[in-house]
Design a protein around this motif. Structure first.
Motif, PDB file in Angstrom:
ATOM      1  N   ARG A 171      60.879 -44.269 -32.423  1.00 42.97           N
ATOM      2  CA  ARG A 171      61.786 -43.884 -33.519  1.00 42.97           C
ATOM      3  C   ARG A 171      61.693 -44.867 -34.693  1.00 42.97           C
ATOM      4  O   ARG A 171      62.012 -44.496 -35.830  1.00 42.97           O
ATOM      5  N   ASN A 226      62.914 -44.503 -22.144  1.00 41.08           N
ATOM      6  CA  ASN A 226      63.877 -44.800 -23.212  1.00 41.08           C
ATOM      7  C   ASN A 226      63.351 -45.885 -24.143  1.00 41.08           C
ATOM      8  O   ASN A 226      63.528 -45.807 -25.364  1.00 41.08           O
ATOM      9  N   LEU A 275      58.191 -37.481 -24.486  1.00 36.98           N
ATOM     10  CA  LEU A 275      58.502 -38.199 -25.728  1.00 36.98           C
ATOM     11  C   LEU A 275      58.567 -37.229 -26.909  1.00 36.98           C
ATOM     12  O   LEU A 275      58.344 -37.618 -28.054  1.00 36.98           O
ATOM     13  N   ASP A 276      58.886 -35.979 -26.629  1.00 38.24           N
ATOM     14  CA  ASP A 276      58.853 -34.956 -27.680  1.00 38.24           C
ATOM     15  C   ASP A 276      59.785 -35.258 -28.841  1.00 38.24           C
ATOM     16  O   ASP A 276      59.501 -34.904 -29.989  1.00 38.24           O
ATOM     17  N   ASP A 277      60.898 -35.930 -28.559  1.00 36.94           N
ATOM     18  CA  ASP A 277      61.862 -36.169 -29.630  1.00 36.94           C
ATOM     19  C   ASP A 277      61.339 -37.154 -30.673  1.00 36.94           C
ATOM     20  O   ASP A 277      61.909 -37.275 -31.754  1.00 36.94           O
ATOM     21  N   VAL A 278      60.258 -37.874 -30.353  1.00 41.69           N
ATOM     22  CA  VAL A 278      59.667 -38.813 -31.320  1.00 41.69           C
ATOM     23  C   VAL A 278      58.719 -38.082 -32.273  1.00 41.69           C
ATOM     24  O   VAL A 278      58.388 -38.585 -33.342  1.00 41.69           O
ATOM     25  N   LYS A 279      58.255 -36.886 -31.902  1.00 40.53           N
ATOM     26  CA  LYS A 279      57.353 -36.078 -32.730  1.00 40.53           C
ATOM     27  C   LYS A 279      56.063 -36.821 -33.037  1.00 40.53           C
ATOM     28  O   LYS A 279      55.631 -36.929 -34.195  1.00 40.53           O
ATOM     29  N   THR A 307      53.167 -38.410 -22.994  1.00 43.50           N
ATOM     30  CA  THR A 307      53.123 -37.625 -24.229  1.00 43.50           C
ATOM     31  C   THR A 307      52.720 -36.197 -23.935  1.00 43.50           C
ATOM     32  O   THR A 307      53.347 -35.237 -24.421  1.00 43.50           O
ATOM     33  N   ARG A 311      60.772 -44.324 -26.368  1.00 39.75           N
ATOM     34  CA  ARG A 311      61.404 -43.502 -27.408  1.00 39.75           C
ATOM     35  C   ARG A 311      62.010 -44.373 -28.507  1.00 39.75           C
ATOM     36  O   ARG A 311      61.876 -44.072 -29.695  1.00 39.75           O
ATOM     37  N   ASP A 312      62.667 -45.445 -28.117  1.00 41.28           N
ATOM     38  CA  ASP A 312      63.268 -46.334 -29.117  1.00 41.28           C
ATOM     39  C   ASP A 312      62.196 -46.944 -30.014  1.00 41.28           C
ATOM     40  O   ASP A 312      62.376 -47.036 -31.232  1.00 41.28           O
TER      41      ASP A 312
END
Length: 299
Positions: free
Chosen positions: A293, A286, A158-162, A153, A289-290
């Motif tokens: 999300r 991955n 994992l930035d795309d998960v915010k 983090t 991240r999944d």
């Protein structure tokens, strides 16, 4: 409303609460007021202890006046008249300014108390929850802390998960629901005391089922957080293993210097492990991240 000593949970703050207020709890937790208690009022020295404040001011005024008179006598005896007069005026001005400052301070609210009062309702304390709710909230807090403190983090993998936005919102939402469950559980227990009747059971039965459904739904939400935290831990472990492989060249050099004719299978295995670990790390990231999300808040 109290929680048992073995329950490990911390206060929960709404996402918009300033960091200064969060840090204040570590140093002055006594300022914070449970949401079940009356809303805190503005407090100053006059409102908290008017008698003591008035007495302190009287003593201060007596000291100022007495000191000024004594200084005036001394200056009149030792200094020229004009100098003594100006000095007396200056001393009187200093005394007036100091007295004004003390008066202003006595009518000013403590900064910490003011900050907590203004944020009342935007934080929930351990005493706002019963044991069952506190246990569930403690699990959610541990999961969120695991994710936010993870190396993957902090490095932005994992930035795309915010996480910095989503997880505090999720935790606050969970805490608010658990607080309401705590209140309703206590209310049901209070109503159910004494003699039960068919009419009472007819009313409480559906309410208990609704409360149980809500509790199960929150537990499932917390399990999602915990599953995400597990994925993040796995990704963190893979990242640490990859960092350990960076030392591979040093081990190769060590073997070359100490076992020049030794078994080369270990050295050859480093490159194979590196390739396998890169694949493992990619899969772990991955998977994290999944899982993350699935926690995304609706737009």
């Amino acid at each position: 409303m109290t929680t048992s000593p073995e329950v490990a949970m911390e206060p929960v703050f709404a996402p918009g609460v300033p960091d200064g207020v969060r840090r204040l709890y570590e140093h002055r937790p006594e300022l914070f007021v449970a949401v079940g208690a009356p809303r805190p009022k503005r407090e100053t020295s006059w409102s908290v202890a008017p008698g003591n404040t008035f007495g302190t001011l009287l003593v201060w005024l007596a000291v100022c006046v007495g000191g000024w008179i004594l200084a005036l006598i001394v200056m009149a005896a030792t200094l020229p008249t004009d100098v003594a007069a100006w000095a007396a005026v200056v001393l009187a001005g200093v005394a007036v300014v100091a007295t004004g400052g003390i008066l202003a301070k006595s009518m000013t609210e403590d900064r910490g108390h003011k900050a907590v009062r203004q944020q009342y309702g935007k934080y929930l304390l351990p005493e706002d929850f019963d044991d069952e709710a506190a246990r569930v909230l403690g699990r959610a807090q541990r999961a969120v802390r695991t994710v936010l403190e993870a190396t993957v983090t902090r490095q932005g993998l994992l930035d795309d998960v915010k996480n910095e936005l989503v997880l505090p919102e999720q935790l606050w939402d969970i805490a608010q629901v658990l607080r309401e469950q705590t209140v309703l559980r206590a209310r049901q227990q209070e109503i159910a005391r004494g003699t039960t009747t068919a009419e009472l059971d007819a009313v409480l039965g559906p309410q208990r089922r609704a409360l149980a459904l809500s509790a199960d739904a929150i537990k499932r939400k917390v399990e999602l957080l915990e599953r995400y935290a597990d994925r993040v831990r796995s990704a963190d472990a893979a990242l640490r293993a990859e960092a350990a492989l960076d030392d591979g060249d040093r081990y190769i050099e060590l073997l070359a210097r100490t076992e020049p004719a030794g078994d080369t299978a270990v050295v050859e295995g480093f490159s194979d492990e590196a390739r396998a670990l890169k694949d493992t790390l990619a899969r772990s990231i991955n998977a994290a991240r999944d899982a993350g999300r699935t926690l995304a808040l609706p737009e």
